[in-house]
Design a protein around this motif. Structure first.
Motif, PDB file in Angstrom:
ATOM      1  N   MET A  25       0.817  -1.210   0.000  1.00 22.97           N
ATOM      2  CA  MET A  25       0.000   0.000   0.000  1.00 22.97           C
ATOM      3  C   MET A  25       0.856   1.267   0.000  1.00 22.97           C
ATOM      4  N   ARG A  26       2.079   1.190   0.535  1.00 29.65           N
ATOM      5  CA  ARG A  26       2.995   2.343   0.480  1.00 29.65           C
ATOM      6  C   ARG A  26       3.391   2.653  -0.955  1.00 29.65           C
ATOM      7  N   ARG A  27       3.246   1.691  -1.848  1.00 28.28           N
ATOM      8  CA  ARG A  27       3.614   1.877  -3.240  1.00 28.28           C
ATOM      9  C   ARG A  27       2.463   2.437  -4.086  1.00 28.28           C
ATOM     10  N   LEU A  28       1.325   2.610  -3.470  1.00 28.77           N
ATOM     11  CA  LEU A  28       0.175   3.199  -4.145  1.00 28.77           C
ATOM     12  C   LEU A  28       0.210   4.707  -3.925  1.00 28.77           C
ATOM     13  N   ALA A  29       0.565   5.450  -4.963  1.00 26.69           N
ATOM     14  CA  ALA A  29       0.616   6.910  -4.842  1.00 26.69           C
ATOM     15  C   ALA A  29      -0.782   7.436  -4.550  1.00 26.69           C
ATOM     16  N   SER A  30      -0.863   8.347  -3.580  1.00 28.23           N
ATOM     17  CA  SER A  30      -2.157   8.869  -3.149  1.00 28.23           C
ATOM     18  C   SER A  30      -2.098  10.367  -2.969  1.00 28.23           C
ATOM     19  N   GLY A  31      -3.203  11.017  -3.265  1.00 23.96           N
ATOM     20  CA  GLY A  31      -3.359  12.402  -2.882  1.00 23.96           C
ATOM     21  C   GLY A  31      -3.491  12.469  -1.369  1.00 23.96           C
ATOM     22  N   VAL A  32      -3.272  13.648  -0.820  1.00 26.32           N
ATOM     23  CA  VAL A  32      -3.306  13.823   0.631  1.00 26.32           C
ATOM     24  C   VAL A  32      -4.346  14.886   0.972  1.00 26.32           C
ATOM     25  N   ALA A  33      -5.074  14.647   2.050  1.00 26.85           N
ATOM     26  CA  ALA A  33      -6.077  15.608   2.506  1.00 26.85           C
ATOM     27  C   ALA A  33      -5.985  15.761   4.019  1.00 26.85           C
ATOM     28  N   LEU A  34      -6.417  16.906   4.490  1.00 28.55           N
ATOM     29  CA  LEU A  34      -6.620  17.119   5.916  1.00 28.55           C
ATOM     30  C   LEU A  34      -8.115  16.990   6.155  1.00 28.55           C
ATOM     31  N   VAL A  35      -8.484  16.084   7.031  1.00 31.81           N
ATOM     32  CA  VAL A  35      -9.890  15.866   7.369  1.00 31.81           C
ATOM     33  C   VAL A  35     -10.102  16.458   8.751  1.00 31.81           C
ATOM     34  N   THR A  36     -11.136  17.284   8.880  1.00 31.87           N
ATOM     35  CA  THR A  36     -11.328  18.092  10.075  1.00 31.87           C
ATOM     36  C   THR A  36     -12.779  18.076  10.546  1.00 31.87           C
TER      37      THR A  36
END
Length: 175
Positions: A25-36
């Motif tokens: 799963m570390r090899r799956l490039a992902s966008g990043v979000a802050l959830v609040t």
């Protein structure tokens, strides 16, 4: 004298599978979000995450997977509302703060605004969404949360923050 119990073959296989899965799963490039979210008294809570995805266009909805031990989980479920700030490459510092800083200090990094609902959003995010919890159910160590989108703000940029194999980078739509 009794010998200490040996780890069973099944337990070793499970540990190996878990380690291999984590590395996959570390090899799956992902966008990043802050959830609040924010509670009724205005206290803010948030985490950085990659475990989110769009679910449906009709109705506009998304899916989150939040560790049940995360500082955000209980307040988000209690409030029933949450924000998603999709991060740009320039947001590595606020993202890092949400990963490493104590919960009370996370909102000291970045240009935060408060939506009319009381939910905090990063003003300079590529996109900001406010969602209401439609359904939440436990699965393993996480809560899987289905959110219905009530509000969307968009930035014209597409220079997204990407997380891959423990490192941050960026990517634009034309790369």
């Amino acid at each position: 004298m009794n010998a200490p119990p040996q780890q069973s073959e099944a337990a070793r296989i499970d540990e190996t599978l878990a380690a291999n899965f984590r590395n996959a799963m570390r090899r799956l490039a992902s966008g990043v979000a802050l959830v609040t979210t924010a509670d009724a008294g205005g206290a803010r809570y948030g985490i950085a995450m990659t475990a989110l995805m769009s679910l449906s266009m009709e109705p506009p909805s998304l899916l989150l997977a939040i560790n049940r031990n995360a500082s955000l989980c209980e307040p988000l479920l209690a409030r029933g509302l949450f924000g998603v700030s999709i991060l740009a490459r320039a947001h590595q510092a606020p993202c890092h703060a949400f990963v490493t800083a104590p919960a009370a200090e996370r909102f000291g990094h970045g240009d935060w605004t408060t939506h009319a609902s009381g939910i905090p959003l990063l003003e300079s995010a590529l996109a900001g969404l406010v969602c209401r919890v439609d359904k939440a159910e436990p699965f393993g160590s996480h809560m899987v949360i289905r959110g219905l989108v009530d509000y969307v703000a968009l930035d014209p940029s597409s220079d997204a923050l990407i997380y891959l194999d423990g490192h941050y980078g960026g990517m634009t739509a034309d790369e």
